[in-house]
Design an enzyme around this catalytic site. Structure first.
Site: not given
Ligand code: FCB
Length: 641
Positions: A288, A332-333, A462, A464, A542, A589, A596
């Site tokens: 990560h 991760n990402e 993930n 958002y 997430e 998450w 952050e």
């Molecule tokens: C994602 C990340 C995580 C966190 C969230 C808000 O992109 O994987 O670490 O910062 O956003």
């Protein structure tokens, strides 16, 4: 996450380690038994959803359907812009696109293709049209149709005067074996940055770059989880979490990528035991974003060698923990690690070299594939996967070929750059073409794609927020990126002329739009186009929101916005499950407020508040609500409603 973190949405930015503990076999047997029980409880691995190709549906432009993507296709079906509407001023509320479901029993009775998703255009009522007077209606944006209105009013409400109902309304489609968890990452919570033999990661170094992180924050102490992990696991147990997604810190386990550090691996050894003792499944992510700084100094992810070093580190972690951990996420990402880290320079290591970013993206994927091959060989019973940050990209004007091409380019650079090599064994031709100027010759070597596409068991998603893109300039917006002093660049090497537009959606404290239906669409697209054909399960690894929490005089945190966000997104997952999408779990998450990234400690995503001065933890209202929902699904109460 989407691009919001970086400010890309701003128009002006377009510019063989011995086993460490005795008793491992017993624990391993217990863990395996747990997984067998869980797998038996997961009823929806049969991929009932038929694949539906664009051309089968009479797409009016079959020649470029793939390029425009599914979302654009739906927009065409609507006849015009699904985001703002062609003539927004004549509409009583913003237009949104929601998945319309046919009840499963009716679909079966009709002998029709079961559980297909249809999209339809609905009009979100203005707050005044909401049947109940609700002061939050304008902010929530949850009642886009009658079903959503019911959901909006079905949720438990608090002091703002709106009624709330308890129970699992909105999540009733989730099976009792559905996995609920919360996620964190090593650098964001552990602290003890230079204890127990840990050395610098790229993020430690980046935090020292003047102006790179808000307020000059760093990961030295963070949430002090390194020392408080027992209490944190007790909190997870109190919340009823079934799994905990955490990451291991490469520079703690192999400082400077030197030999394995027993003290470093010992921390994760204890954490895993603590979790298993609490009945919580450890969901381990190997990377990560905390690359040992020494490896960055040797080229970082832009260097092919790093992929092989990553596999060495992974094998070491597995040698120590593989007797008890069965869920392994490689990365991760990788989009963030590659494009925010090496093109935008908004994340560590802060480089602004698009060609290095493309190389980093490929080498991260190669590293993933090497790890899957190595761990699969070490133990074929492991459950292996990767987590990507994925998004839904919509055109502002679905009738404008330029906007549709903008959708294609952004979808290509965020989503398909990673999905296609992983799940189809090739980079998309159009993405390669778009990135030709920054795609080094010889980058992809023979055998790389076969390694990268080694079958995985799950894809972690993930999500958002979504994106609305156009070639038309966007109205100026508030700063989306961390307002750091250090200048950054666009994370998109091929986004010239593309503008990211805002919509009339509610926003979080990150200024990210709240778009739960996007999660249903995303999961459905992934299932249909990528994962179902390969038998790969989906997990939301997430999803969450930052809000400016306030501590009440009694010490409680009544984070009603986060409660609404959580409920709406869980309902969006339930919609996907009900439509036959093979999504088996959800991780909020984050468990804790934490570091952050470039925002430092300014943004709080946790369902548990952390007072950074005292390290005191307080379960927020959202944490309590999550616990209730988990319990209602687990006990089957939600389904009976
Ligand atoms: C994602 C990340 C995580 C966190 C969230 C808000 O992109 O994987 O670490 O910062 O956003």
């Amino acid at each position: 996450m989407g691009v919001g973190r970086t400010g890309a949405a701003r128009p002006d930015d377009v510019a063989a380690q011995p086993r460490l503990r005795a008793g491992g076999a017993r624990q391993r047997r217990a863990a395996l038994a747990h997984h067998r029980r869980r797998d038996a409880a997961e009823p929806h691995g049969d991929h009932r959803l038929e694949l539906r190709r664009h051309r089968d549906r009479g797409d009016p432009h079959p020649d470029d359907a793939r390029l425009r993507g599914r979302d654009a296709h739906h927009a065409l079906e609507l006849g015009h812009d699904p985001v703002l509407g062609a003539e927004p001023e004549r509409l009583p509320g913003p237009l949104v696109v929601v998945p319309a479901r046919r009840p499963v029993h009716r679909a079966r009775r009709n002998g029709a293709r079961a559980r297909q998703l249809r999209h339809r255009r609905v009009r979100e009522p203005a707050p005044a049209q909401c049947g109940q007077a609700c002061p939050r209606a304008a902010q929530e944006g949850l009642h886009a149709d009658r079903r959503d209105r019911r959901r909006h009013h079905g949720i438990r409400r608090d002091r703002d005067g709106c009624r709330r109902r308890r129970g699992g309304e909105g999540v009733s489609a989730l099976p009792s074996g559905f996995l609920f968890g919360a996620a964190t990452a090593a650098f964001q919570i552990e602290g003890a940055a230079h204890e127990g033999g840990r050395t610098d990661s790229v993020w430690d170094a980046f935090c020292r770059v003047p102006g790179a992180v808000i307020a000059g924050d760093d990961g030295e102490v963070a949430c002090d989880h390194y020392h408080r992990y027992r209490d944190d696991v007790a909190t997870m147990k109190e919340l009823g979490l079934g799994a905990y997604r955490f990451s291991t810190a490469w520079p703690r386990i192999r400082p400077g990528h030197g030999p394995v550090n027993p003290e470093g691996i010992g921390f994760y050894d204890r954490l895993v035991d603590e979790l298993l003792g609490a009945g919580i499944e450890p969901w381990l992510t190997l990377y990560h974003w905390d690359l040992p700084q020494e490896l960055e100094e040797r080229g970082g992810w832009a260097s092919r060698d790093t992929a092989f070093r990553f596999a060495e580190y992974a094998v070491d972690v597995h040698a120590a923990l593989g007797d008890r951990v069965t869920r392994w996420t490689t990365l991760n990402e990788p989009w963030c690690a590659a494009f925010l880290g090496y093109a935008a320079g908004a994340h560590a290591p802060g480089r602004q070299e698009p060609a290095a970013a493309v190389a980093a993206g490929h080498h991260l994927l190669l590293g993933h594939g090497l790890v899957v091959e190595a761990l699969r060989a070490a133990d074929p019973t492991l459950s292996l996967g990767i987590t990507l940050n994925l998004t839904v990209v919509d055109p502002v004007d679905a009738g404008d070929p330029g906007d549709l091409d903008a959708v294609r380019r952004i979808d290509g650079q965020i989503n398909r750059f990673f999905l296609d090599p992983l799940l189809r064994g090739e980079y998309p031709a159009d993405v390669r073409e778009d990135l030709a100027a920054v795609w080094a010759e010889g980058l992809v070597q023979e055998g790389d794609l076969a390694t990268i596409s080694t079958p995985i068991d799950f894809l972690g998603v993930n999500y958002y927020h979504g994106e609305a893109v156009s070639l038309q300039p966007a109205a100026p917006r508030e700063a989306l990126e961390a307002p750091t002093d250090r200048p950054t660049s666009t994370p998109f090497p091929a986004a010239d002329g593309i503008f990211f537009h805002s919509r009339e959606l509610p926003r979080t404290a990150m200024d990210w739009e709240v778009q739960p239906e996007g999660l249903t669409r995303l999961l459905t697209r992934l299932h249909e186009e990528y994962t179902a054909p390969r038998g790969t399960a989906l997990y939301v690894t997430e999803n969450g929101a930052a809000y400016d929490d306030e501590v009440a005089p009694d010490g409680s945190v009544q984070d009603a916005d986060r409660v609404a966000f959580l409920e709406a997104h869980l309902a969006a997952v339930a919609d996907a499950v009900e439509a036959g999408v093979d999504v088996r779990g959800y991780f909020y998450w984050s468990l804790l407020d934490n570091f952050e990234w470039a925002w430092g400690y300014a943004k709080r995503f946790g369902i548990v508040r952390v007072d950074y001065a005292t390290q005191e933890r307080t379960i927020k209202a959202s944490g309590r609500r999550y616990a209730e929902l988990i319990e209602s699904v687990r006990s089957g109460l939600a389904a009976k409603r």
